[in-house]
Structures are given as structure tokens and as C-alpha cells.
Enzyme design. Structure first.
Site, mmCIF file in Angstrom:
data_model
loop_
_atom_site.group_PDB
_atom_site.id
_atom_site.type_symbol
_atom_site.label_atom_id
_atom_site.label_comp_id
_atom_site.label_asym_id
_atom_site.label_seq_id
_atom_site.Cartn_x
_atom_site.Cartn_y
_atom_site.Cartn_z
ATOM 1 N N TRP A 31 -9.989 0.215 -5.350
ATOM 2 C CA TRP A 31 -9.445 1.554 -5.050
ATOM 3 C C TRP A 31 -8.014 1.664 -5.592
ATOM 4 C CZ3 TRP A 31 -10.831 6.223 -4.089
ATOM 5 C CH2 TRP A 31 -10.078 7.103 -3.310
ATOM 6 N N HIS B 178 -7.618 -5.628 0.278
ATOM 7 C CA HIS B 178 -6.379 -4.846 0.425
ATOM 8 C C HIS B 178 -5.642 -5.333 1.673
ATOM 9 C CE1 HIS B 178 -4.053 -1.172 -0.141
ATOM 10 N NE2 HIS B 178 -4.203 -0.866 1.131
ATOM 11 N N SER C 4 0.821 -1.204 0.000
ATOM 12 C CA SER C 4 0.000 0.000 0.000
ATOM 13 C C SER C 4 0.861 1.264 0.000
ATOM 14 C CB SER C 4 -0.944 -0.058 1.185
ATOM 15 O OG SER C 4 -2.063 0.711 0.907
ATOM 16 N N LYS D 182 4.248 2.047 -2.294
ATOM 17 C CA LYS D 182 4.681 3.231 -3.046
ATOM 18 C C LYS D 182 6.130 3.537 -2.660
ATOM 19 C CE LYS D 182 0.047 5.275 -2.031
ATOM 20 N NZ LYS D 182 -0.935 4.551 -2.772
HETATM 21 C C1 GCU Z 1 -5.500 4.719 1.480
HETATM 22 C C2 GCU Z 1 -4.875 5.475 0.350
HETATM 23 C C3 GCU Z 1 -4.015 4.571 -0.537
HETATM 24 C C4 GCU Z 1 -3.037 3.819 0.307
HETATM 25 C C5 GCU Z 1 -3.752 3.096 1.418
HETATM 26 C C6 GCU Z 1 -2.860 2.372 2.413
HETATM 27 O O1 GCU Z 1 -6.463 3.821 0.995
HETATM 28 O O2 GCU Z 1 -5.911 6.092 -0.375
HETATM 29 O O3 GCU Z 1 -3.316 5.345 -1.491
HETATM 30 O O4 GCU Z 1 -2.280 2.920 -0.486
HETATM 31 O O5 GCU Z 1 -4.504 4.018 2.178
HETATM 32 O O6 GCU Z 1 -1.705 2.771 2.593
HETATM 33 O O7 GCU Z 1 -3.364 1.445 3.058
#
Ligand code: GCU
Length: 395
Positions: free
Chosen positions: A323, A373, A232, A236
Site C-alpha cells: 500500500w 507496516h 506512516s 509524512k
Molecule cells: C492508512 C493510509 C496511509 C497511512 C497509514 C498510517 O493506511 O492510507 O497513507 O500512512 O494509514 O498512517 O498508518
């Protein structure tokens, strides 16, 4: 508004587009650009990296000189006898937890990723030091996130596992960059990063490189074979770390979504504006130019993946994580493929998005699994399989 109300708002993802028919027509710059020979790639690579630095993640602080590593604790026979445990402090900043297979006959490859709840969250091992840094949530019990860390499976396959708490580097909220590592790098009179300087994702990525500095001088670690991974927002960070720092031998992105592996120009699920509005501290201020203006981006996330080439890269999605735009994550891997083909003669072995639980593994790998997720043991099994293909450890 109370802190609790803000937390609820942040937890609710905005509506977003989930209709493939509403994905706009978009044009992706070719990752290779005009490049047709291996010799011309480094200049193209440098130009792409510069764009990502200036326009999106921001320029990072330098590698500090004279970083000190302090061994805080070691133990053998950890995790039911499977592991040697080391806990190391990197420059009064980051506490690293490292497990190495007890049976190792020499330096081992390592999976390295940051965690969300403190090192004590990744395992029930009672000897793991409890993080005292800023916490995202008040209660972070031992083993609270252990389901996301298949440490024993990795050890059994001959790999080490290293982790550190992301809040050691930069607390994950917008405070105008007063806490965390950014102020350590301010020029005289500077009070916040400039528009082309790093946010929190950049700080987390920088921390991953500092942990690699440690791993490079640990004789039990094969530091040319460190796979940087993350889930997540930390996916990144892992991609950005692997893109910038060519010492990482492999990069694994799990459900990293917008600002990670997913193409921005598809405008499916989370958008650039969603990222910048809800997490204004993650990226460089320059990235806000692309709010509701993705078509103006001079790059897209397939070029981030291409920056990892020719090192193996693996992208994972989850079916219920729309998402994060699974298809956009796949397409990034696909459109990085030409760079891998040129540099390594091998890339992503498929042209169509694979079905659930049908991993595609070349030098570029991809899978989508059922479920939400998260990080699961299924994901770890594929990462180990992928790493084995490239680095089969001696046992
Ligand atoms: C949120 C956010 C995402 C991210 C995620 C996470 O959903 O919008 O961009 O990857 O959190 O870090 O769990």
C-alpha cells in the site's frame, strides 16, 4: 452509518494497483532543475518548498513568540537506571517525554518522533504522564506501542529519545478544523484553513518544530543533532517537518508511503485520490486538484526528500506494505541523490533497489525489511547505525 462502521471502512484499504506492469509511463521533474552549482540551490530549494506549501501540505502557522516551556516532572534512574526522564509542557499544548542516557557526559543527539497513543504508550515506565487529550482509540495502555520504540537501545548507543502525542496538536479526524491548533491561527472571520493552508500533516510537522524549540534550550541536548522521525502518516509529517525546518539535523521516514516518501506519479498502492477521499483533513484543499490527475503534479516526492539535503535522510520500507509502495519510496531516495551529490558529494550508494535486509547507507540511506507496516527493532538498529555514521556520539 455508525462511528464503528466508519472506522471499519477506514481500516480497509481500497484495492489499488499492485501490478508493476500497470505503472503508467511518467516523467519526473529533475530535483535539481537547471541547477549546476551549490550557489544556485537555495533559490531552487525555495521554489520547490513553495510548491509543496501551496499545492500539497499547505502553509503552516508561524512560530509563536514567547512560547513557554514548563518542566512538569523529572526523574533519574528511569528505565532500569539507563535514563534521566523529563516531561515538559510546551505552551499549554504539547506534552513532551524526553529520555536522556544516564551516562551522558555532555549534550546528546536525540531521536524525536510523535506517537499515536499518548506518551504512556511508548514505554512501561509508570511515571510517564497519561495523555488526557483526544484519543484515536479508547484504550491506550502503558507500553501498548513499546515494540515501536527501542528506547533502551537508543540510550545504550548514546542517544536521547523524545516523543509527544500527535493528538495534542490535531485530532486525526475530519471535523472541519474546529479542534486542534488550526483555529489558533485563523484571521478574523476565518473558519477553516484556506485552500493553500495546512491540514493535519502540517499541524503535526509544526508541532515537531515546537518540540525542537524546547530541545534547543535544553543544555543536555545537542540540538544540532536532532533526528526527526515518524512512521506512516507521522512519517509524512516527519518528512514535511524536516523539509521545512532546516534546524533538524537528520530525517527518518518509516513506511510513510503516499504523501510521504513514495512517488505519487507511479500510481501504485495508495493514490492521491485515496489520500484525499479517506483523509480529507491531512493535506491542503489544493491537493485535491491532483485526484486521479497525478500527471499534473509539478513535483513529486523525491523533491521533498531533496529539500532535506545536504542533511542525512533515511527512508525505510516494509516488504508486505505494498500500500505504501516500497519501490516508489526507494525511487524517491534515488532521485533525490543528484541534489545530495552536488551539495555534499555523497548520496545514496546504490542505483538498484536493495534486497531485503541489505541497508544502503550514504548521506541518503534506504532499507526494506521483511514484514508488515510497522516499526520494529530492526528499523531502530538501522537508524542508530545510520546516525552513528554521521554523528557518532561520545560515550
Ligand atoms: C492508512 C493510509 C496511509 C497511512 C497509514 C498510517 O493506511 O492510507 O497513507 O500512512 O494509514 O498512517 O498508518
Amino acid at each position: 452509518m455508525t462511528v464503528a462502521m466508519i472506522a471499519v471502512l477506514l481500516a480497509q484499504a481500497p484495492a489499488g494497483n499492485y501490478d508493476e506492469a500497470k505503472v503508467p509511463h511518467y516523467t519526473l521533474p529533475a530535483a535539481l532543475g537547471d541547477v549546476t552549482t551549490k550557489a544556485d540551490w537555495p533559490a531552487r530549494r525555495a521554489a520547490i518548498l513553495e510548491m509543496f506549501q501551496r499545492e500539497m501540505y499547505g502553509r503552516s502557522g508561524p512560530r509563536p513568540k514567547g512560547v513557554r516551556f514548563q518542566m512538569l516532572e523529572t526523574g533519574s534512574g528511569a528505565l532500569g537506571g539507563k535514563a534521566v526522564r523529563k516531561q515538559i509542557r510546551v505552551d499549554a499544548l504539547i506534552e513532551v517525554l524526553l529520555y536522556l542516557p544516564s551516562e551522558a557526559k555532555g549534550p546528546v543527539p536525540v531521536f524525536l518522533g510523535l506517537n499515536y497513543t499518548g506518551n504512556q504508550g511508548v514505554t512501561l515506565d509508570p511515571a510517564v504522564r497519561v495523555s488526557t487529550a483526544w484519543m484515536r482509540q479508547p484504550d491506550n495502555p502503558r507500553g501498548g506501542q513499546a515494540s515501536r520504540w527501542s528506547i533502551k537501545r537508543a540510550l545504550d548507543a548514546g542517544y536521547g529519545v523524545a516523543t509527544a502525542y500527535y493528538g495534542d496538536l490535531d485530532p486525526d479526524f475530519d471535523d472541519g478544523f474546529q479542534n486542534g491548533i488550526h483555529p489558533l491561527f485563523y484571521r478574523p472571520g476565518q473558519t477553516k484553513p484556506a485552500a493553500d493552508e495546512w491540514g493535519s500533516v502540517g499541524a503535526w510537522a509544526w508541532g515537531l518544530s515546537r518540540i525542537l524549540d524546547y530541545l534547543e534550550q535544553d543544555k543536555d541536548v545537542d540540538a544540532k543533532r536532532v533526528a526527526v522521525l515518524g512512521h506512516s502518516r507521522l512519517g509524512k509529517a516527519a518528512l514535511w517537518a524536516g523539509a521545512q525546518d532546516e534546524r533538524f539535523g537528520m530525517v527518518i521516514s518509516n513506511d510513510s508511503g503516499a504523501g510521504g516518501a513514495a512517488l505519487s506519479k507511479r500510481i501504485y498502492g495508495e493514490t492521491v485520490k485515496d489520500l484525499n477521499d479517506r483523509f480529507p483533513h491531512w493535506f491542503a484543499a489544493n491537493f485535491r486538484k491532483y485526484n486521479a490527475n497525478e500527471c499534473a503534479l509539478p513535483f513529486d516526492q523525491h523533491m521533498l526528500i531533496a529539500l532535506v539535503a545536504p542533511r542525512p535522510v533515511y527512508v525505510c520500507s516494509a516488504q508486505d506494505d505494498q500500500w505504501a509502495d516500497p519501490k516508489g519510496e526507494f525511487l524517491s531516495a534515488l532521485h533525490a541523490d543528484p541534489v545530495y551529490r552536488l551539495l555534499a558529494g555523497d548520496g545514496l550508494p546504490v542505483k538498484e533497489m536493495p534486497a531485503i535486509h541489505q541497508p544502503a547507507m550514504g548521506r541518503v540511506g534506504y532499507h526494506i525489511r521483511a514484514g508488515k507496516h510497522d516499526v520494529t527493532d530492526y528499523d531502530w538498529r538501522q537508524w542508530i547505525e545510520f546516525a552513528n555514521r554521521h554523528w557518532k556520539p561520545k560515550k
